[in-house]
Write a protein that holds these residues in place. Structure first.
Motif, mmCIF file in Angstrom:
data_model
loop_
_atom_site.group_PDB
_atom_site.id
_atom_site.type_symbol
_atom_site.label_atom_id
_atom_site.label_comp_id
_atom_site.label_asym_id
_atom_site.label_seq_id
_atom_site.Cartn_x
_atom_site.Cartn_y
_atom_site.Cartn_z
ATOM 1 N N LYS A 318 8.638 -6.021 -8.923
ATOM 2 C CA LYS A 318 8.702 -4.820 -9.766
ATOM 3 C C LYS A 318 7.371 -4.085 -9.795
ATOM 4 C CE LYS A 318 12.359 -6.290 -12.945
ATOM 5 N NZ LYS A 318 12.743 -6.463 -14.367
ATOM 6 N N LEU A 319 6.280 -4.839 -9.883
ATOM 7 C CA LEU A 319 4.967 -4.206 -9.943
ATOM 8 C C LEU A 319 4.510 -3.723 -8.572
ATOM 9 C CD1 LEU A 319 3.065 -6.660 -12.323
ATOM 10 C CD2 LEU A 319 3.813 -4.341 -12.857
ATOM 11 N N GLY A 320 4.856 -4.454 -7.539
ATOM 12 C CA GLY A 320 4.375 -4.135 -6.203
ATOM 13 C C GLY A 320 3.067 -4.852 -5.908
ATOM 14 N N PHE A 321 2.831 -5.094 -4.623
ATOM 15 C CA PHE A 321 1.621 -5.823 -4.216
ATOM 16 C C PHE A 321 0.364 -5.062 -4.601
ATOM 17 C CE2 PHE A 321 -1.758 -6.292 -1.038
ATOM 18 C CZ PHE A 321 -2.032 -7.649 -1.169
ATOM 19 N N ARG A 322 0.371 -3.742 -4.431
ATOM 20 C CA ARG A 322 -0.831 -2.942 -4.680
ATOM 21 C C ARG A 322 -1.257 -3.026 -6.141
ATOM 22 N NH1 ARG A 322 -1.379 3.553 -3.386
ATOM 23 N NH2 ARG A 322 -3.587 3.766 -3.960
ATOM 24 N N THR A 323 -0.315 -2.886 -7.057
ATOM 25 C CA THR A 323 -0.635 -2.935 -8.485
ATOM 26 C C THR A 323 -1.080 -4.331 -8.902
ATOM 27 O OG1 THR A 323 0.969 -1.182 -8.943
ATOM 28 C CG2 THR A 323 0.277 -2.550 -10.793
ATOM 29 N N THR A 324 -0.371 -5.350 -8.425
ATOM 30 C CA THR A 324 -0.741 -6.724 -8.765
ATOM 31 C C THR A 324 -2.139 -7.055 -8.271
ATOM 32 O OG1 THR A 324 1.595 -7.382 -8.612
ATOM 33 C CG2 THR A 324 -0.053 -9.139 -8.560
ATOM 34 N N ALA A 325 -2.443 -6.681 -7.025
ATOM 35 C CA ALA A 325 -3.777 -6.950 -6.476
ATOM 36 C C ALA A 325 -4.849 -6.178 -7.243
ATOM 37 C CB ALA A 325 -3.803 -6.579 -4.992
ATOM 38 N N ALA A 326 -4.529 -4.953 -7.654
ATOM 39 C CA ALA A 326 -5.500 -4.151 -8.404
ATOM 40 C C ALA A 326 -5.808 -4.773 -9.764
ATOM 41 C CB ALA A 326 -4.968 -2.733 -8.584
ATOM 42 N N ILE A 327 -4.782 -5.319 -10.419
ATOM 43 C CA ILE A 327 -5.003 -5.973 -11.715
ATOM 44 C C ILE A 327 -5.887 -7.205 -11.548
ATOM 45 C CG2 ILE A 327 -3.872 -7.240 -13.584
ATOM 46 C CD1 ILE A 327 -1.483 -5.358 -13.288
ATOM 47 N N VAL A 328 -5.586 -8.015 -10.536
ATOM 48 C CA VAL A 328 -6.386 -9.226 -10.284
ATOM 49 C C VAL A 328 -7.828 -8.844 -9.960
ATOM 50 C CG1 VAL A 328 -6.685 -11.209 -8.759
ATOM 51 C CG2 VAL A 328 -4.398 -10.566 -9.535
ATOM 52 N N PHE A 329 -8.012 -7.866 -9.087
ATOM 53 C CA PHE A 329 -9.358 -7.443 -8.686
ATOM 54 C C PHE A 329 -10.115 -6.838 -9.867
ATOM 55 C CE2 PHE A 329 -12.355 -4.323 -6.943
ATOM 56 C CZ PHE A 329 -13.066 -5.122 -6.053
ATOM 57 N N GLY A 330 -9.445 -5.983 -10.627
ATOM 58 C CA GLY A 330 -10.101 -5.342 -11.761
ATOM 59 C C GLY A 330 -10.520 -6.336 -12.824
ATOM 60 N N ARG A 331 -9.614 -7.278 -13.156
ATOM 61 C CA ARG A 331 -9.907 -8.240 -14.224
ATOM 62 C C ARG A 331 -11.006 -9.220 -13.826
ATOM 63 N NH1 ARG A 331 -10.368 -8.633 -19.315
ATOM 64 N NH2 ARG A 331 -11.935 -10.260 -19.157
ATOM 65 N N LEU A 332 -10.969 -9.718 -12.594
ATOM 66 C CA LEU A 332 -11.866 -10.802 -12.194
ATOM 67 C C LEU A 332 -13.152 -10.333 -11.523
ATOM 68 C CD1 LEU A 332 -9.253 -13.344 -10.766
ATOM 69 C CD2 LEU A 332 -10.169 -13.189 -13.085
ATOM 70 N N ILE A 333 -13.165 -9.132 -10.957
ATOM 71 C CA ILE A 333 -14.333 -8.670 -10.197
ATOM 72 C C ILE A 333 -15.045 -7.497 -10.875
ATOM 73 C CG2 ILE A 333 -15.136 -7.820 -7.963
ATOM 74 C CD1 ILE A 333 -14.037 -10.677 -7.935
ATOM 75 N N LEU A 334 -14.299 -6.536 -11.425
ATOM 76 C CA LEU A 334 -14.923 -5.333 -11.971
ATOM 77 C C LEU A 334 -15.356 -5.483 -13.424
ATOM 78 C CD1 LEU A 334 -12.621 -2.543 -10.467
ATOM 79 C CD2 LEU A 334 -14.753 -3.497 -9.548
ATOM 80 N N VAL A 335 -14.592 -6.219 -14.212
ATOM 81 C CA VAL A 335 -14.898 -6.340 -15.646
ATOM 82 C C VAL A 335 -16.157 -7.173 -15.921
ATOM 83 C CG1 VAL A 335 -14.036 -7.244 -17.846
ATOM 84 C CG2 VAL A 335 -12.522 -5.904 -16.372
ATOM 85 N N PRO A 336 -16.369 -8.337 -15.265
ATOM 86 C CA PRO A 336 -17.554 -9.146 -15.593
ATOM 87 C C PRO A 336 -18.900 -8.448 -15.436
ATOM 88 C CG PRO A 336 -15.955 -10.476 -14.406
ATOM 89 C CD PRO A 336 -15.454 -9.059 -14.351
ATOM 90 N N PRO A 337 -19.148 -7.631 -14.381
ATOM 91 C CA PRO A 337 -20.446 -6.946 -14.314
ATOM 92 C C PRO A 337 -20.685 -6.011 -15.501
ATOM 93 C CG PRO A 337 -19.364 -6.882 -12.176
ATOM 94 C CD PRO A 337 -18.362 -7.405 -13.148
ATOM 95 N N ALA A 338 -19.634 -5.340 -15.968
ATOM 96 C CA ALA A 338 -19.778 -4.498 -17.153
ATOM 97 C C ALA A 338 -20.142 -5.342 -18.362
ATOM 98 C CB ALA A 338 -18.481 -3.723 -17.406
ATOM 99 N N GLY A 339 -19.520 -6.516 -18.484
ATOM 100 C CA GLY A 339 -19.849 -7.414 -19.579
ATOM 101 C C GLY A 339 -21.277 -7.920 -19.498
ATOM 102 N N LEU A 340 -21.744 -8.216 -18.292
ATOM 103 C CA LEU A 340 -23.129 -8.650 -18.108
ATOM 104 C C LEU A 340 -24.095 -7.568 -18.584
ATOM 105 C CD1 LEU A 340 -25.209 -10.659 -17.013
ATOM 106 C CD2 LEU A 340 -24.884 -9.652 -14.741
ATOM 107 N N GLY A 341 -23.774 -6.309 -18.275
ATOM 108 C CA GLY A 341 -24.613 -5.205 -18.740
ATOM 109 C C GLY A 341 -24.610 -5.076 -20.251
#
Length: 415
Positions: A318-341
């Protein structure tokens, strides 16, 4: 933070710092322990063994969140907190709010780029923005502090302080999930994610509501009795509506009640010496909670591993591969650097206790965890449970590797 990333990468085992190999060891070993116990749970739930079926996992989850986790929170938070600490730890709930805001902003940007299928735009934002600030950090702290040579020092103090910091902020996470997340995951007006129908909350008492029985004789006027009954019914109805609207029943769950009790009792010296200290008259109760709390970590990991045995399910389609991969990438890769800052800025501004590295480490973990399991529970209420289950499956699979990498970085910056 004490060191820059460049100096951490170039530093070898010289001076007082930890070597890169030692840092990697302390970061990877907790993840390896978590993975091993989860694998055992997955094996127990598989069709080859089948002693942890779906009903068994449901009961185990209920036992963890109703008894074991509250016991752990009450015993660890209550023994660590004081009135002075209560004032020093004020930034922990603020950090959770900041993590929610920054995570949702990143989720919004990712959703704008990826353009998830309708109506999963807000779903994407939430599953990137809301992290697990409770059980997974508790598991990591327990696994890290168990080692006698851990970088935080005494294993008992390491575990008690880490668990106390995590538990202190859990009530904020529950409020965020059952208010903000609940509203964000609402389906479009007049539609549903699935075939599930939302329960309609009453806005006022039924107009034609009358008492079931009316006495034949009364000393008061019938009109007066009917009017008073109508007013009472309307007040009760409004109170019920308010409780449902604010999700008070969901917010005040057993772990949150345990946190509140621990804060109140721990901050009052008389009550603390009566219940929580080693020589307290009622310490047997606290000691019993400590014993039960120790069972929380293996139980929750077995249940988590068992839940992964069914795979991602139909939600990925239902979500599609692109959306699922984007959620995984955003949550695990993009969010932590912002938190570190965010945490680094708070440290520079003097918001954090000086010299308390475990405090900073817990703040950083709050920005680096996989998607919250509670958001999946809310998604079930809103009719998008299958999609949430799919996201949780993939996020937790890849979080094994991302958390190890971020912990390596955090320990390198702190020590």
């Amino acid at each position: 933070m004490e060191k820059t990333l460049l100096s951490m990468l170039m530093e070898t085992q010289s001076g007082g710092g930890e070597s890169l190999f030692t840092t990697v060891k302390f970061a990877v070993l907790p993840i390896a322990k978590v993975f091993t116990v989860c694998f055992m749970g997955c094996l127990m739930a598989s069709k080859y063994v089948d002693i942890l079926p779906a009903n068994g996992r449901k009961l185990l989850n209920g036992l963890v969140f109703t008894l074991l986790l509250p016991c752990l929170i009450f015993s660890q938070l209550g023994r660590a907190i004081t009135l002075e600490n209560l004032l020093e730890w004020w930034y922990i709930p603020v950090n959770i709010i900041m993590a929610t805001i920054s995570g949702c902003l990143i989720g919004f940007l990712v959703a704008c780029v990826v353009r998830p299928p309708y109506p999963y735009f807000k779903f994407t934002i939430i599953h990137i923005g809301i992290g697990n600030i409770g059980n997974i950090p508790l598991v990591l702290i327990a696994a890290l502090c168990r080692d006698e040579s851990n970088p935080f020092g005494d294993p008992n103090k390491c575990s008690q302080d880490g668990n106390a910091y995590i538990a202190f902020g859990q009530w904020v996470g529950a409020v965020v999930v059952y208010t903000f997340v609940f509203q964000m995951l609402a389906p479009p007006p007049g539609e549903t994610f699935d075939s599930l129908e939302e329960e309609k909350l009453p806005t006022k008492a039924p107009v034609n509501a009358v008492p079931e029985q009316v006495p034949l004789q009364t000393s008061e006027e019938p009109e007066t009795i009917a009017l008073e009954s109508s007013k009472r019914g309307e007040i009760v109805s409004q109170l019920r509506y308010l409780v449902e609207k604010l999700k008070l029943k969901q917010i005040f769950q057993a772990p949150i009640i345990a946190s509140i009790l621990a804060i109140v009792i721990g901050a009052v010296p008389f009550l603390k010496q009566l219940i929580l200290t080693d020589d307290a008259p009622f310490f047997f109760f606290t000691d019993s909670c400590l014993i039960l709390g120790e069972a929380m970590i293996p139980c929750i990991l077995l249940a988590l591993g068992g839940n992964l045995v069914d795979g991602p399910g139909a939600g990925t389609a239902k979500l599609g591969f692109r959306t699922t991969a984007a959620i995984v990438f955003g949550r695990l890769i993009l969010v932590p650097p912002a938190g570190l800052g965010i945490v680094t800025l708070a440290d520079k501004l003097g918001f954090l206790p000086k010299g308390d590295k475990m405090f900073k480490f817990v703040l950083l973990l709050q920005h680096s965890m996989p998607t919250s399991v509670l958001s999946g529970a809310v998604a079930i209420l809103r009719g998008c449970g299958k999609e949430a289950a799919s996201v949780l499956f993939w996020v937790h699979i890849f979080a094994v590797f991302s958390m190890a990498g971020w912990i390596v970085l955090y320990l390198g910056l702190l020590f």
